[in-house]
Scaffold this motif. Structure first.
Motif, PDB file in Angstrom:
ATOM      1  N   ALA A  25       0.797  -1.157   0.123  1.00 34.10           N
ATOM      2  CA  ALA A  25       0.012   0.119  -0.048  1.00 34.10           C
ATOM      3  C   ALA A  25       0.823   1.432   0.083  1.00 34.10           C
ATOM      4  O   ALA A  25       1.979   1.144   0.156  1.00 34.10           O
ATOM      5  CB  ALA A  25      -0.894  -0.098   1.305  1.00 34.10           C
ATOM      6  N   LEU A  26      -0.098   2.557  -0.110  1.00 28.89           N
ATOM      7  CA  LEU A  26       0.552   3.695   0.265  1.00 28.89           C
ATOM      8  C   LEU A  26       1.307   4.431  -0.855  1.00 28.89           C
ATOM      9  O   LEU A  26       2.039   5.292  -0.491  1.00 28.89           O
ATOM     10  CB  LEU A  26       1.229   3.655   1.500  1.00 28.89           C
ATOM     11  N   HIS A  27       0.957   4.188  -1.943  1.00 33.46           N
ATOM     12  CA  HIS A  27       1.615   4.891  -3.027  1.00 33.46           C
ATOM     13  C   HIS A  27       0.613   5.081  -4.309  1.00 33.46           C
ATOM     14  O   HIS A  27       0.111   4.072  -4.761  1.00 33.46           O
ATOM     15  CB  HIS A  27       2.938   4.422  -3.621  1.00 33.46           C
ATOM     16  N   ALA A  28       0.445   6.391  -4.987  1.00 34.76           N
ATOM     17  CA  ALA A  28      -0.460   6.406  -6.373  1.00 34.76           C
ATOM     18  C   ALA A  28       0.007   7.489  -7.051  1.00 34.76           C
ATOM     19  O   ALA A  28       0.554   8.442  -6.467  1.00 34.76           O
ATOM     20  CB  ALA A  28      -1.952   6.676  -5.711  1.00 34.76           C
ATOM     21  N   GLN A  29      -0.121   7.212  -8.585  1.00 36.48           N
ATOM     22  CA  GLN A  29       0.260   8.248  -9.431  1.00 36.48           C
ATOM     23  C   GLN A  29      -0.959   8.455 -10.369  1.00 36.48           C
ATOM     24  O   GLN A  29      -1.557   7.627 -11.002  1.00 36.48           O
ATOM     25  CB  GLN A  29       1.487   8.039  -9.930  1.00 36.48           C
ATOM     26  N   VAL A  30      -1.276   9.860 -10.822  1.00 34.22           N
ATOM     27  CA  VAL A  30      -2.232  10.045 -11.729  1.00 34.22           C
ATOM     28  C   VAL A  30      -1.820  10.830 -12.814  1.00 34.22           C
ATOM     29  O   VAL A  30      -1.068  11.960 -12.594  1.00 34.22           O
ATOM     30  CB  VAL A  30      -3.521  11.090 -10.911  1.00 34.22           C
ATOM     31  N   SER A  31      -2.198  10.578 -13.853  1.00 37.38           N
ATOM     32  CA  SER A  31      -1.790  11.492 -15.232  1.00 37.38           C
ATOM     33  C   SER A  31      -2.971  11.451 -16.017  1.00 37.38           C
ATOM     34  O   SER A  31      -3.982  10.657 -15.932  1.00 37.38           O
ATOM     35  CB  SER A  31      -0.753  11.044 -15.880  1.00 37.38           C
ATOM     36  N   SER A  32      -3.128  12.596 -16.906  1.00 35.63           N
ATOM     37  CA  SER A  32      -4.136  12.667 -17.915  1.00 35.63           C
ATOM     38  C   SER A  32      -3.476  13.022 -19.327  1.00 35.63           C
ATOM     39  O   SER A  32      -2.578  13.865 -19.239  1.00 35.63           O
ATOM     40  CB  SER A  32      -5.158  13.685 -17.454  1.00 35.63           C
ATOM     41  N   THR A  33      -4.065  12.573 -20.348  1.00 31.51           N
ATOM     42  CA  THR A  33      -3.648  12.939 -21.666  1.00 31.51           C
ATOM     43  C   THR A  33      -4.832  13.030 -22.584  1.00 31.51           C
ATOM     44  O   THR A  33      -5.833  12.492 -22.384  1.00 31.51           O
ATOM     45  CB  THR A  33      -2.641  11.902 -22.301  1.00 31.51           C
ATOM     46  N   ILE A  34      -4.631  13.634 -23.644  1.00 32.09           N
ATOM     47  CA  ILE A  34      -5.862  13.887 -24.813  1.00 32.09           C
ATOM     48  C   ILE A  34      -4.891  13.454 -25.989  1.00 32.09           C
ATOM     49  O   ILE A  34      -3.633  13.659 -26.161  1.00 32.09           O
ATOM     50  CB  ILE A  34      -6.320  15.135 -24.942  1.00 32.09           C
ATOM     51  N   ASP A  35      -5.870  12.783 -27.276  1.00 37.28           N
ATOM     52  CA  ASP A  35      -5.125  12.435 -28.272  1.00 37.28           C
ATOM     53  C   ASP A  35      -4.969  13.655 -29.455  1.00 37.28           C
ATOM     54  O   ASP A  35      -4.402  13.313 -30.508  1.00 37.28           O
ATOM     55  CB  ASP A  35      -5.795  11.193 -28.915  1.00 37.28           C
ATOM     56  N   SER A  36      -5.678  14.606 -29.213  1.00 37.37           N
ATOM     57  CA  SER A  36      -5.403  15.602 -30.011  1.00 37.37           C
ATOM     58  C   SER A  36      -5.422  17.195 -29.500  1.00 37.37           C
ATOM     59  O   SER A  36      -6.560  17.313 -28.474  1.00 37.37           O
ATOM     60  CB  SER A  36      -6.435  15.632 -31.006  1.00 37.37           C
ATOM     61  N   MET A  37      -4.806  18.107 -29.901  1.00 38.84           N
ATOM     62  CA  MET A  37      -4.973  19.238 -29.138  1.00 38.84           C
ATOM     63  C   MET A  37      -5.832  20.233 -30.017  1.00 38.84           C
ATOM     64  O   MET A  37      -6.424  21.420 -29.549  1.00 38.84           O
ATOM     65  CB  MET A  37      -3.652  19.890 -29.171  1.00 38.84           C
ATOM     66  N   SER A  38      -6.275  19.726 -31.140  1.00 40.96           N
ATOM     67  CA  SER A  38      -7.085  20.699 -32.192  1.00 40.96           C
ATOM     68  C   SER A  38      -7.905  19.665 -32.862  1.00 40.96           C
ATOM     69  O   SER A  38      -7.476  18.669 -33.503  1.00 40.96           O
ATOM     70  CB  SER A  38      -6.014  21.484 -32.975  1.00 40.96           C
ATOM     71  N   ILE A  39      -9.314  19.959 -33.149  1.00 44.69           N
ATOM     72  CA  ILE A  39     -10.228  19.333 -33.808  1.00 44.69           C
ATOM     73  C   ILE A  39     -11.319  20.325 -34.438  1.00 44.69           C
ATOM     74  O   ILE A  39     -11.501  21.382 -34.131  1.00 44.69           O
ATOM     75  CB  ILE A  39     -10.860  18.310 -32.834  1.00 44.69           C
ATOM     76  N   LYS A  40     -12.036  19.523 -35.406  1.00 42.11           N
ATOM     77  CA  LYS A  40     -13.034  20.494 -35.874  1.00 42.11           C
ATOM     78  C   LYS A  40     -14.262  20.309 -35.263  1.00 42.11           C
ATOM     79  O   LYS A  40     -14.706  19.638 -34.318  1.00 42.11           O
ATOM     80  CB  LYS A  40     -13.220  19.849 -37.413  1.00 42.11           C
ATOM     81  N   ARG A 107      -9.368  20.812 -14.628  1.00 43.61           N
ATOM     82  CA  ARG A 107      -8.650  19.490 -13.707  1.00 43.61           C
ATOM     83  C   ARG A 107      -9.821  18.558 -13.328  1.00 43.61           C
ATOM     84  O   ARG A 107     -10.810  19.092 -12.801  1.00 43.61           O
ATOM     85  CB  ARG A 107      -7.942  20.160 -12.520  1.00 43.61           C
ATOM     86  N   GLN A 108      -9.421  17.479 -13.576  1.00 42.86           N
ATOM     87  CA  GLN A 108     -10.271  16.481 -13.008  1.00 42.86           C
ATOM     88  C   GLN A 108      -9.998  15.979 -11.579  1.00 42.86           C
ATOM     89  O   GLN A 108      -8.906  15.757 -11.318  1.00 42.86           O
ATOM     90  CB  GLN A 108     -10.586  15.276 -14.075  1.00 42.86           C
ATOM     91  N   THR A 116      -7.332  12.992  -2.298  1.00 42.15           N
ATOM     92  CA  THR A 116      -7.851  13.567  -3.490  1.00 42.15           C
ATOM     93  C   THR A 116      -6.677  14.006  -4.437  1.00 42.15           C
ATOM     94  O   THR A 116      -5.870  14.848  -3.923  1.00 42.15           O
ATOM     95  CB  THR A 116      -8.849  14.771  -3.258  1.00 42.15           C
ATOM     96  N   PHE A 117      -6.875  13.547  -5.722  1.00 40.02           N
ATOM     97  CA  PHE A 117      -5.761  13.988  -6.829  1.00 40.02           C
ATOM     98  C   PHE A 117      -6.385  14.766  -7.860  1.00 40.02           C
ATOM     99  O   PHE A 117      -7.593  14.674  -8.073  1.00 40.02           O
ATOM    100  CB  PHE A 117      -5.050  12.724  -7.114  1.00 40.02           C
ATOM    101  N   PHE A 118      -5.703  15.664  -8.452  1.00 38.80           N
ATOM    102  CA  PHE A 118      -6.261  16.371  -9.506  1.00 38.80           C
ATOM    103  C   PHE A 118      -5.408  16.240 -10.788  1.00 38.80           C
ATOM    104  O   PHE A 118      -4.130  16.283 -10.760  1.00 38.80           O
ATOM    105  CB  PHE A 118      -6.288  18.012  -9.226  1.00 38.80           C
ATOM    106  N   THR A 119      -5.971  16.124 -12.048  1.00 41.41           N
ATOM    107  CA  THR A 119      -5.159  16.119 -13.278  1.00 41.41           C
ATOM    108  C   THR A 119      -4.748  17.494 -13.593  1.00 41.41           C
ATOM    109  O   THR A 119      -5.366  18.552 -13.113  1.00 41.41           O
ATOM    110  CB  THR A 119      -5.971  15.239 -14.058  1.00 41.41           C
ATOM    111  N   ASP A 120      -3.787  17.760 -14.554  1.00 38.21           N
ATOM    112  CA  ASP A 120      -3.829  19.024 -15.289  1.00 38.21           C
ATOM    113  C   ASP A 120      -4.766  19.513 -16.033  1.00 38.21           C
ATOM    114  O   ASP A 120      -5.455  18.738 -16.679  1.00 38.21           O
ATOM    115  CB  ASP A 120      -2.275  18.912 -16.003  1.00 38.21           C
ATOM    116  N   SER A 121      -5.075  20.898 -16.110  1.00 40.86           N
ATOM    117  CA  SER A 121      -6.059  21.279 -17.118  1.00 40.86           C
ATOM    118  C   SER A 121      -5.389  21.318 -18.547  1.00 40.86           C
ATOM    119  O   SER A 121      -4.189  21.645 -18.609  1.00 40.86           O
ATOM    120  CB  SER A 121      -6.262  22.771 -16.691  1.00 40.86           C
ATOM    121  N   LEU A 122      -5.962  21.161 -19.656  1.00 43.78           N
ATOM    122  CA  LEU A 122      -5.424  20.969 -20.970  1.00 43.78           C
ATOM    123  C   LEU A 122      -6.206  21.980 -21.685  1.00 43.78           C
ATOM    124  O   LEU A 122      -7.745  21.962 -21.751  1.00 43.78           O
ATOM    125  CB  LEU A 122      -5.693  19.588 -21.543  1.00 43.78           C
TER     126      LEU A 122
END
Length: 544
Positions: A25-40, A107-108, A116-122
């Motif tokens: 126990a006692l360790h956690a990592q949180v990360s977030s990504t998106i597959d595209s920065m620009s869409i139609k 942020r999520q 409580t953990f928060f992702t980065d805003s994108l």
């Protein structure tokens, strides 16, 4: 007071809970990504949250429209992979936006145990779709009235009627229809005398004599007279030898059973013996003699008919009964064939639908199933109690008046709406409890739920197994969820039935709001009902 329900699939509620059961126990990592920065406009972005943890704590991913200003199109299932002594949990979301511009995905919040953990805003860019102005620009089409689409039940009814009609037509055409008789069948229906005469005419039309084929000619000629005698005089004429047949005719004459003259019998004996010589001794009589023998057989058929006594009324009645019995047999065979084919087609239909939808679903559709009828019935969305609890149920919940001791009535105001009971196949209830004179004390939701569990025991529940989770509605109301299994006594027997239950509890100031569900275990339709009910819970007061 009996408040209950039977069955629930605890998968996809408003928050998806991933239980990470590990020994370290006692360790956690949180990360977030998106597959595209620009869409139609209208295209989708795949937003991914990855959690690495080796704790026994509860992991809670965001759910609902928490990604605004982008909209959630779909939240995918959690992917879980094991890496040595840790687990990687990946949750993907399909996001979109229908207005162009630059947007920031906020942020999520990810909850792991009590942390409580928060992702980065994108940031993402939503671009306009380029319009080809060379082809001209058209005005927006005006609003047109569209008729409300009705239920398509009549289409399925039409299919059923067409299938039944087709099967009925096939059964009629091949079994019950009076088919045109073939030439052989028409001849078979003629009386023996007429058939014999017709056979002689067909013999005349043959070419046996032209080709001097006397063996086949005499074979058919003697068969005609033997067949006639077999049907009208002696029923073993076909298999008897010439001597045996002539002896039998003489005995019948002496017994006054057949009024044939000695000359008639002698003529028949002469022709039959000549035929035996032609067939077995390769004798070759003159063609003209063969024609004379044919004419003699024709005359003898008439003499045999005249020599036969008229059938008595009793014989005619027996013949009539025989014909009726044959008709009944023929009709019975048609009925048996029709029933057999109908059963076969029914089995083929059931097997076909079972392969596509499953045997259980087909069986429940044909025989009927209470939970299935509830699931496929007309659901009702309504608010119950005050503050209101909005919930969608397969039936309207009716007000229940619980019996409370006088001292408890002075402490609380209890309002209950329910459908079914603990011993029923499905039960749902919504209760609102207002506590008087609460003061500075805080409401203990676990204690309120324990009261319901004791009510279960009072109603006959045994072996109650309890699990506990947090629960959040789509509009943000947080509460406690207790669920598990139990054994319910079957009325008027010593047997017990496996069941499932779920209790949701919420509190606001001096009010406790509870939703109690209970249903039978292994009831797939009840599981779907419960999942739909839980996904519909809203507390309007909290939303405001």
């Amino acid at each position: 007071m009996k408040l209950f329900v039977f069955g629930y699939r605890c998968s996809s509620t408003f928050f998806t809970f991933a239980f990470c059961l590990f020994t370290f126990a006692l360790h956690a990592q949180v990360s977030s990504t998106i597959d595209s920065m620009s869409i139609k406009i209208g295209e989708q972005i795949t937003y991914q949250i990855q959690v690495e943890a080796d704790t026994t704590k509860l992991v809670v991913f965001p759910e609902g429209q928490t990604f605004l200003p982008l909209e959630v199109v779909e939240a995918y299932k959690i992917d879980t992979t094991k890496n040595k002594d840790k687990y990687n949990l990946i949750r993907k979301y399909g996001l979109t936006q229908f207005d162009s511009g630059s947007y920031t995905i906020p942020r999520q919040k990810i909850i792991i145990g009590d942390k409580t953990f928060f992702t980065d805003s994108l940031k993402v860019e939503i671009n306009d779709v380029v319009v080809d102005t060379t082809k001209g620009i058209y005005d927006i089409k005006p609003i047109i009235a569209v008729e409300k689409t009705s239920s398509n039940w009549w289409i399925y009814l039409l299919y059923v009627l067409v299938i039944i009609g087709a099967i009925g037509f096939l059964l009629y055409w091949f079994i019950w229809r009076k088919k045109p008789l073939s030439e052989e069948e028409q001849i078979a229906l003629l009386p023996p005398y007429d058939r014999a005469k017709l056979a002689l005419k067909k013999l005349d039309e043959s070419h046996y004599l032209e080709h001097e084929n006397l063996k086949d000619y005499y074979s058919e000629l003697t068969f005609i007279i033997r067949k006639y005698l077999d049907e009208k005089v002696y029923d073993h004429a076909l298999e008897s030898t010439t001597d045996e047949l002539i002896n039998r005719l003489n005995l019948l004459k002496e017994g006054n059973q057949v009024d044939l003259s000695k000359d008639d019998i002698k003529n028949l004996e002469s022709i039959l013996k000549r035929a035996d010589l032609v067939k077995f001794a390769k004798s070759a009589p003159d063609i003209e003699l063969a024609k004379i023998d044919r004419d003699t057989i024709d005359v003898e058929i008439d003499h045999v008919k005249e020599a036969l006594p008229e059938p008595t009324e009793e014989e005619k009645l027996l013949d009539e009964k025989y014909r009726e019995a044959q008709e009944r047999k023929k009709k019975r065979n048609k009925v048996i064939l029709t029933v057999a084919l109908s059963i076969f087609l029914l089995i083929v239909t059931v097997v076909g639908f079972s392969l596509k939808y499953g045997f259980g679903y087909v069986k429940d559709t044909i025989i009927g199933h209470d939970s299935k009828e509830l699931l496929e019935g007309e659901w009702v969305t309504s608010a119950y109690g005050f503050p209101p609890v909005t919930i969608t149920t397969p039936k309207v919940l009716k007000r229940v008046t619980p019996e409370l001791p006088e001292e408890m009535k002075q402490q609380i105001d209890l309002t209950v709406f329910g459908y079914g009971s603990l011993i029923d196949k499905f039960n749902v209830a919504v209760s609102t409890t207002k506590i008087k004179n609460l003061g500075d004390k805080e409401i203990d939701l676990q204690q309120a739920i324990d009261g319901n569990l004791k009510t279960f025991e009072t109603a006959g529940a045994q072996n109650i197994i309890t699990k506990k989770d947090k629960f959040e509605t789509p509009n943000g109301a947080e509460g406690l969820k207790v669920y598990g299994t139990l054994d319910m006594a079957v009325p008027n027997s010593d047997q017990v039935e496996k069941g499932k239950y779920t209790i949701l509890a919420f509190t606001a100031e001096n009010v406790v709001q509870q939703i109690i569900l209970a249903w039978k275990e292994n009831d797939v339709y009840a599981d779907q009902i419960v999942e739909r009910i839980l996904n519909s819970v809203e507390l309007k007061e909290l939303e405001e």
